[in-house]
Design a protein around this motif. Structure first.
Motif, PDB file in Angstrom:
ATOM      1  N   PHE A 143       0.824  -1.208   0.000  1.00  0.00           N
ATOM      2  CA  PHE A 143       0.000   0.000   0.000  1.00  0.00           C
ATOM      3  C   PHE A 143       0.864   1.265   0.000  1.00  0.00           C
ATOM      4  N   ILE A 144       1.877   1.308   0.858  1.00  0.00           N
ATOM      5  CA  ILE A 144       2.639   2.555   0.976  1.00  0.00           C
ATOM      6  C   ILE A 144       3.643   2.756  -0.162  1.00  0.00           C
ATOM      7  N   THR A 145       4.134   1.662  -0.737  1.00  0.00           N
ATOM      8  CA  THR A 145       5.151   1.828  -1.792  1.00  0.00           C
ATOM      9  C   THR A 145       4.555   1.824  -3.203  1.00  0.00           C
ATOM     10  N   GLU A 146       3.483   1.037  -3.424  1.00  0.00           N
ATOM     11  CA  GLU A 146       2.898   0.945  -4.762  1.00  0.00           C
ATOM     12  C   GLU A 146       1.676   1.845  -4.936  1.00  0.00           C
ATOM     13  N   GLU A 147       0.811   1.871  -3.903  1.00  0.00           N
ATOM     14  CA  GLU A 147      -0.400   2.683  -3.997  1.00  0.00           C
ATOM     15  C   GLU A 147      -0.087   4.163  -3.736  1.00  0.00           C
ATOM     16  N   LEU A 148       0.667   4.434  -2.660  1.00  0.00           N
ATOM     17  CA  LEU A 148       0.992   5.816  -2.312  1.00  0.00           C
ATOM     18  C   LEU A 148       2.318   6.278  -2.905  1.00  0.00           C
ATOM     19  N   LYS A 149       3.126   5.299  -3.326  1.00  0.00           N
ATOM     20  CA  LYS A 149       4.430   5.593  -3.943  1.00  0.00           C
ATOM     21  C   LYS A 149       5.363   6.404  -3.026  1.00  0.00           C
ATOM     22  N   LEU A 150       5.357   6.031  -1.741  1.00  0.00           N
ATOM     23  CA  LEU A 150       6.318   6.645  -0.828  1.00  0.00           C
ATOM     24  C   LEU A 150       7.711   6.128  -1.171  1.00  0.00           C
ATOM     25  N   PRO A 151       8.749   6.981  -1.186  1.00  0.00           N
ATOM     26  CA  PRO A 151      10.102   6.540  -1.544  1.00  0.00           C
ATOM     27  C   PRO A 151      10.633   5.529  -0.537  1.00  0.00           C
ATOM     28  N   VAL A 152      11.059   4.362  -1.030  1.00  0.00           N
ATOM     29  CA  VAL A 152      11.502   3.261  -0.163  1.00  0.00           C
ATOM     30  C   VAL A 152      12.695   3.664   0.688  1.00  0.00           C
ATOM     31  N   ASP A 153      13.588   4.494   0.154  1.00  0.00           N
ATOM     32  CA  ASP A 153      14.788   4.845   0.902  1.00  0.00           C
ATOM     33  C   ASP A 153      14.493   5.739   2.117  1.00  0.00           C
ATOM     34  N   ARG A 154      13.243   6.237   2.224  1.00  0.00           N
ATOM     35  CA  ARG A 154      12.879   7.077   3.362  1.00  0.00           C
ATOM     36  C   ARG A 154      11.958   6.357   4.339  1.00  0.00           C
ATOM     37  N   LEU A 155      11.769   5.043   4.092  1.00  0.00           N
ATOM     38  CA  LEU A 155      10.916   4.231   4.960  1.00  0.00           C
ATOM     39  C   LEU A 155      11.769   3.375   5.892  1.00  0.00           C
ATOM     40  N   TRP A 156      11.351   3.297   7.155  1.00  0.00           N
ATOM     41  CA  TRP A 156      12.032   2.487   8.161  1.00  0.00           C
ATOM     42  C   TRP A 156      10.997   1.623   8.872  1.00  0.00           C
ATOM     43  N   VAL A 157      11.459   0.478   9.363  1.00  0.00           N
ATOM     44  CA  VAL A 157      10.577  -0.447  10.083  1.00  0.00           C
ATOM     45  C   VAL A 157      11.205  -0.779  11.432  1.00  0.00           C
TER      46      VAL A 157
END
Length: 878
Positions: free
Chosen positions: A111-125
């Motif tokens: 949802f966050i990477t494909e639907e919202l297209k949030l940049p992966v390099d700025r996502l943390w888990v």
């Protein structure tokens, strides 16, 4: 990553999870349904607690919602920072024993990477420090860069509340950039600065905690996720806080227009704009879900939000009601997801305007009293700390917010005794808690009984008698095997004809019996799990677990209740016909003696309106309309036009009561089968309960005969007291007596005025001169307060340098007045200080303005001594 509006984000999320076979449910009301543990819904999973705990079966194993939430613990910080708010929406997807970590993580990332297209390099888990399983899934299945996964401890990444289901969490963060950070070398995920924003929490509910630190793996684990919609919108719109999100900012712009100010021009004004914006959102949604302003509980939360917003309007220079004007914008920004706001807009505006008007009335008096207290403090009379008692009186009697009191006294350099204020508040809360004890006992009994999955079968719609098996007994809160004669016990059976208190209808009364034993049923309550608790007094023998008992409802009581309940339905329909469609039930009490109906309306009903409503209800009774009850699907019920209780949440199947097509309502209560059986309907009173809520009390059936008998007896007794043989002459005689009394009162007033005038003549003759002031003091008998003030005004007008202290002594009490003429005030005289000091010599208290002030008298025998001290007290001031 494209700019996306808040309303679009909500729909994207819900549609995405619908595509993953989730059932989309509408937001539950903010008013908790069947959950006494919560004041207001404060999280996405809160309304689903019963599904997570296995108390009820969910409509689907996969559910997605956008839930309205209210949180108020940080209310004092709302506005002061841009982070805090009381109203927010929580997006969530839930699994009840269906999918688990693999799907939850995969879909979240999709949802966050494909639907919202949030940049992966700025996502943390982040993951729980011991949850290797989650790390393996995130890295090897979802494809998250291992360097962007952080392990955190139990405090951050393990969700549990006491005993029950619990488990580790994974939180997803967005890196807003180094420029938003604190600059520390160790700044990373988990830092309190504004760089890393946690926006989605995935809770893996996989353990059962026994409450003593022992965790057992659940056979069917659950998923509970929560993502703040406003927080996600901040990320997608590239803004710093929720007040800059599109829908929220539009509300603030409307407020700014009314106030004539701009956001970001003045920090103090920004605080007020944020407070008003947040609080009007909360207020509109709470009102729309059935929360009404009150002095306790959730109603007090609503009132506090409204008054805090109104106060900040004053700080922006708005002194007239204005919040109601902003409702239209709140509705416009949210009606796409919550169409009920548009339907209730007129109602919302009227309630909020009434509350604003009430606040404007009370806050003026509060300011006056607080300023008077602080003036006395400034003069050195009462120290530098405002007492908790004074602060509580301002709050409790005049509706003056404690945060406003703190702010004002601080500006004057004083402190507030918050500890004693808190003690008084706690005492008030304790009184409120005691008022809710019966509800709390029901919730507690559910756990004590330990009858998971067991429900009582209710057969009371069809019959007033039934045999049931006793499955549990409580005496003094403890489970027992039997209860004996003389004991009060709570008896639980597997089948009952007794109606449990619900929906404003009181419980049935009656008897329970078996061979060698009998008990009176005094009350019946129903637990959240469907057990009927019969509060009984054992009369003879013993009632024991496992035996079959015969249960019989008292028919006379049930029939009276049925008449009143059906009449309440007719009443609501008639009120809507006469007053308008804004009328909704706001509460009701239906028992064997009366019906009490609370409804939304904004002013007292006129005698003509009351008469018309009475006529309509009675015409429906005389028409003999059939009353039919039928269970049906909720959508089918809505299609019939059936009215639902304002703010109530219903299941998939509802019971609809139809009185000849005139009144059609959702209702689980008991009713007559024909309106003619109500007999007659009479409104006894119409009054105010709260702002925008009126109350009607009425009688039906045999209660009207009793009312007629009581009224007739009272009329005959009144006629006898007035020496009348014919009660028909009573009205004329009452008018004559009142005229005679009015004439005599006028004569008494004239005589009192003459007496006061005679006493007044000698008062002025005894005046003394001190430092340019003319000092007058006197004690008189039985002079009214108004006459006392008239005498004081006369003395001041005769000589502007006059200082007069006058005391009127009556049989019940004595009053003291001090007046100072303009010239005397210039010389330093102050009526408030003088009367305070003089009255204190008698043990009394008082104070007021420089030119005029009143005080009470303590010991009447000390008045002469106190008046002798007047010249000395005045001399000290001038």
């Amino acid at each position: 990553m494209e700019w996306t509006g808040l309303n679009e984000l909500r729909e994207k999320f819900l549609s995405f999870f619908e595509s993953k076979a989730h059932t989309r449910l509408p937001s539950f009301p903010l008013l908790p349904q069947g959950d006494q543990s919560l004041l207001l819904i404060n999280s996405g999973m809160a309304p689903m607690k019963k599904w997570f705990l296995g108390q009820e079966t969910p409509p689907s194993k996969r559910v997605t919602t956008c839930q309205k939430c209210i949180r108020t613990p940080d209310i004092e910080n709302v506005g002061k920072t841009a982070r805090h708010g009381t109203f927010f929406e929580m997006l969530g997807n839930f699994s009840f024993g269906d999918y688990f970590k693999h799907e939850a993580t995969k879909w979240a990332w999709e949802f966050i990477t494909e639907e919202l297209k949030l940049p992966v390099d700025r996502l943390w888990v982040s993951i729980y420090e011991d949850d290797d399983e989650a790390r393996d899934i995130w890295v090897n299945e979802v494809g998250v860069d291992p360097s962007h996964i952080v392990r955190l401890g139990k405090e951050d990444n393990f969700w549990e509340i006491g005993a029950g289901p619990c488990g580790p969490c994974s939180e997803i963060y967005f890196d807003r950039g180094e420029e938003k950070g604190c600059g520390k070398p160790d700044c990373a995920v988990g830092c309190d600065c504004d760089r890393y924003v946690e926006f989605w929490n995935l809770v893996f509910s996989q353990f059962d905690n026994d409450g003593e630190g022992h965790y057992t793996r659940l056979e069917h684990p659950n998923i509970d996720t929560g993502m703040g919609l406003e927080r996600l919108a901040c990320i997608m719109q590239g803004v710093d806080n929720l007040f800059e999100v599109d829908t929220v900012q539009n509300i603030m712009k409307h407020i700014s227009e009314i106030a004539g100010v701009k956001y970001h021009d003045d920090e103090k004004k920004d605080v007020s704009l944020r407070v008003i914006t947040d609080h009007i959102r909360s207020t509109v949604f709470m009102l729309a879900d059935g929360v009404m302003p009150a002095n306790e509980g959730r109603g007090y939360v609503l009132k506090r939000l409204l008054r805090r917003a109104a106060r900040h309007g004053r700080l922006l220079g708005i002194h007239e009601p204005f919040l109601y004007q902003v409702v239209s914008t709140v509705v416009k920004e949210n009606e796409a997801a919550y169409p009920e706001l548009k339907e209730k807009q007129s109602f919302l505006e009227k309630i909020i305007k009434i509350e604003e008007e009430n606040f404007n009335k009370t806050i003026g008096k509060g300011f006056e009293i607080l300023n008077q207290i602080m003036e006395e403090m400034q003069n050195g009379g009462n120290g530098t700390v405002l007492s908790g008692e004074d602060a509580f009186r301002l709050y409790d009697t005049y509706g003056f917010p404690i945060d406003l009191t703190k702010e004002i006294v601080a500006e004057k350099g004083f402190d507030l005794d918050e500890m004693s204020f808190a003690e008084l508040m706690n005492a008030q809360k304790e009184r409120a808690r005691k008022a809710r004890m019966s509800q709390d006992d029901v919730a507690w009994a559910d756990e004590t009984l330990g009858l998971a999955g067991v429900k009582t079968e209710f057969v009371g719609y069809q019959t007033l008698e039934a045999d049931g098996k006793v499955i549990a007994i409580l005496v003094d809160g403890q489970k027992v095997e039997s209860a004996v004669a003389g004991q009060k016990a709570t008896v639980v059976v597997d089948k009952t004809p007794f109606y449990a208190e619900s929906g404003g209808q009181v419980a049935d009364k009656g008897a329970v019996s078996a061979e060698g034993c009998s008990a009176a049923v005094l009350d019946v309550q129903k637990t959240g799990t469907g057990l009927f608790l019969h509060v009984c007094e054992v009369k003879e023998g013993a009632v024991s677990v496992g035996e079959t008992v015969h249960m019989e409802v008292l028919n006379l009581v049930r029939e009276s209740i049925k008449r009143n309940h059906t009449a309440a339905h007719l009443l609501q329909a008639a009120l809507r016909e006469v007053l308008g469609d804004h009328v909704h039930q706001a509460g009701q009490l239906v028992n064997a003696h009366t019906l009490r109906f609370d409804f939304s309306h904004f002013e007292a009903m006129t005698p003509e309106e009351i008469k018309t409503v009475e006529f309509i209800v009675n015409s429906k009774i005389f028409a003999g309309l059939p009353v039919e009850t039928k269970e049906m699907g909720i959508e089918e019920a809505k299609a019939t036009g059936a009215m639902a209780l304002f703010g109530e949440k219903y299941g998939d199947v509802v019971r609809v009561v139809n009185a000849g097509g005139y009144s059609v309502e959702f209702c689980g209560g008991t009713h007559v089968d024909n309106t003619s059986k109500i007999g007659l309907f009479k409104i006894v009173s119409e009054s105010s309960v709260a702002a925008g809520v009126r109350r009607i009390e009425a009688k039906t059936g045999m209660q009207i005969l009793e009312l007629l008998q009581e009224t007739t007896a009272a009329v005959h007794q009144a006629a006898a007291e007035l020496k009348l043989t014919n009660p028909a002459e009573l009205v004329a005689k009452c008018g004559a007596v009142m005229s005679e009394l009015k004439e005599k009162n006028q004569q008494i007033e004239q005589l009192n005025a003459k007496l006061a005038s005679l006493q007044f003549g000698s008062v002025a003759e005894d005046a003394k001169e001190i430092k340019g002031c003319r000092i007058v003091s006197a004690m008189m008998s039985d002079v009214s307060t108004e006459a006392l003030r008239t005498m004081g005004d006369k003395l001041r007008s005769d000589a502007s340098n006059t200082v007069a202290v006058l005391v009127s002594v009556g049989t019940e009490r004595a009053n003291m007045l001090c007046v100072c003429g303009p010239e005397a005030v210039k010389l330093g005289a102050h009526a408030g200080k003088i009367v305070k000091e003089v009255s204190a010599l008698t043990g009394g208290k008082g104070g007021g303005r420089p030119d005029s002030a009143m005080a009470g008298v303590g010991d009447k025998t000390k008045i002469d001594e106190a008046l002798m001290a007047v010249p000395e007290i005045v001399e000290k001031l001038i």
